[in-house]
Motif scaffolding. Structure first.
Motif, mmCIF file in Angstrom:
data_model
loop_
_atom_site.group_PDB
_atom_site.id
_atom_site.type_symbol
_atom_site.label_atom_id
_atom_site.label_comp_id
_atom_site.label_asym_id
_atom_site.label_seq_id
_atom_site.Cartn_x
_atom_site.Cartn_y
_atom_site.Cartn_z
ATOM 1 N N ARG A 215 0.834 -1.209 0.000
ATOM 2 C CA ARG A 215 0.000 0.000 0.000
ATOM 3 C C ARG A 215 0.867 1.257 0.000
ATOM 4 N N ASP A 216 1.909 1.270 0.829
ATOM 5 C CA ASP A 216 2.802 2.423 0.877
ATOM 6 C C ASP A 216 3.556 2.597 -0.437
ATOM 7 N N TYR A 219 1.060 3.921 -3.103
ATOM 8 C CA TYR A 219 0.715 5.338 -2.924
ATOM 9 C C TYR A 219 1.867 6.243 -3.353
ATOM 10 N N THR A 220 3.071 5.943 -2.869
ATOM 11 C CA THR A 220 4.197 6.804 -3.210
ATOM 12 C C THR A 220 4.581 6.670 -4.685
ATOM 13 N N VAL A 223 1.124 8.289 -6.674
ATOM 14 C CA VAL A 223 0.782 9.672 -6.328
ATOM 15 C C VAL A 223 2.035 10.542 -6.174
#
Length: 299
Positions: A215-216, A219-220, A223
């Motif tokens: 997930r991290d 996202y990074t 996004v």
């Protein structure tokens, strides 16, 4: 794109990067810094690859396709991006999110100094007090003198120089080539590729750990890199590097905000005062040159 629109876009970039500090910190519980950096930048490259391919075809059709010199400059940007991102990520392991945001902002006064020394470009007078104000504001945000430097802090401090040089040149390269997506994708590939190669040689990797950090990383990668760093390239084509550095330094404010919302961090009165000072400096560096230009036009 007007200068005001470019600066607004860079403010959005700062918001995105500020939110990414949380993910950058929590991911370190599962994977190594090079694994994380490589994965997120390769994802970012994949996200904007269709746009970069369209730019490549457009330039090639007009016999303006990038040459070896252009490729070398993109590779250089990628190397700077890797140095900054890798050292920052290693540093985050040994420091707090707030400290990392504060110390990363040390690149702010370096940009106008490097632009003056390297390019002979005299910045607007507002840049100097605004740069100092941003440093003072981030110092207040970090606890007004209560920061104790650790090994992680030193890594983040070291990352300020490649960040500053990257901010100084990325807009110039993208503007000259008129291909912001191509420049962004190329530098992401270099950064992600070098990080992945390093991770493969030096960091153990298990499928379960990668899944725990997915997930991290997503996202990074999507996004923060795919949108944020690409928007930086686009925005910096239309504003001065020194102005961009100060605007992007507001990521420290947004990092504190997302730390408050997502990690339970709380700001002191000095921290809130620091946020206010940083925002005032950002507004000053945007508005004062515009007022001067309007005054000259009216005269």
């Amino acid at each position: 794109m007007t200068r005001f629109q470019a600066n607004f876009l860079l403010t959005v970039v700062a918001l995105i990067w500020g939110s990414a500090f949380v993910a950058q910190s929590t991911a370190m519980a599962h994977v190594g810094p090079m694994t994380f950096t490589g994965a997120r930048f390769l994802i970012g490259a994949l996200i904007i690859a269709p746009f970069a391919w369209r730019e490549w075809r457009f330039l090639r059709a007009r016999q303006l396709a990038p040459n070896r010199g252009d490729a070398a400059q993109i590779a250089g940007l990628g190397a700077l991006l890797w140095l900054g991102a890798a050292m920052q990520q290693i540093g985050i392991i040994g420091t707090t999110v707030t400290n990392a945001g504060f110390l990363t902002a040390l690149y702010v006064p370096l940009v106008p100094l490097l632009a003056w020394w390297w390019l002979g470009r005299q910045p607007h007078a507002s840049v100097w007090p605004a740069s100092i104000g941003c440093l003072v504001g981030t110092w207040m945000l970090s606890g007004a003198g209560q920061v104790q430097l650790q090994t992680g802090d030193l890594w983040v401090i070291a990352s300020a120089l490649p960040w500053a040089v990257h901010v100084l040149f990325v807009g110039r390269v993208a503007d000259r080539m008129a291909a912001p997506f191509l420049v962004a994708c190329g530098q992401f590939l270099v950064c992600g590729g070098v990080s992945a190669a390093w991770a493969g040689a030096a960091e153990p990797l298990a499928a379960g750990a990668l899944w725990a950090a997915a997930r991290d990383i997503a996202y990074t990668g999507i996004v923060s890199v795919g949108i944020g760093f690409t928007a930086q390239v686009i925005g910096q084509r239309n504003t001065a590097a020194a102005d961009a550095a100060i605007i992007l330094s507001s990521e420290t404010v947004f990092a504190a905000l997302f730390g408050y919302l997502l990690m339970g961090d709380r700001l002191t009165s000095a921290g809130w005062a620091g946020c206010t000072l940083i925002l005032a400096c950002i507004l000053a560096v945007q508005l004062l040159p515009m007022w001067r230009e309007r005054g000259r036009a009216a005269a």
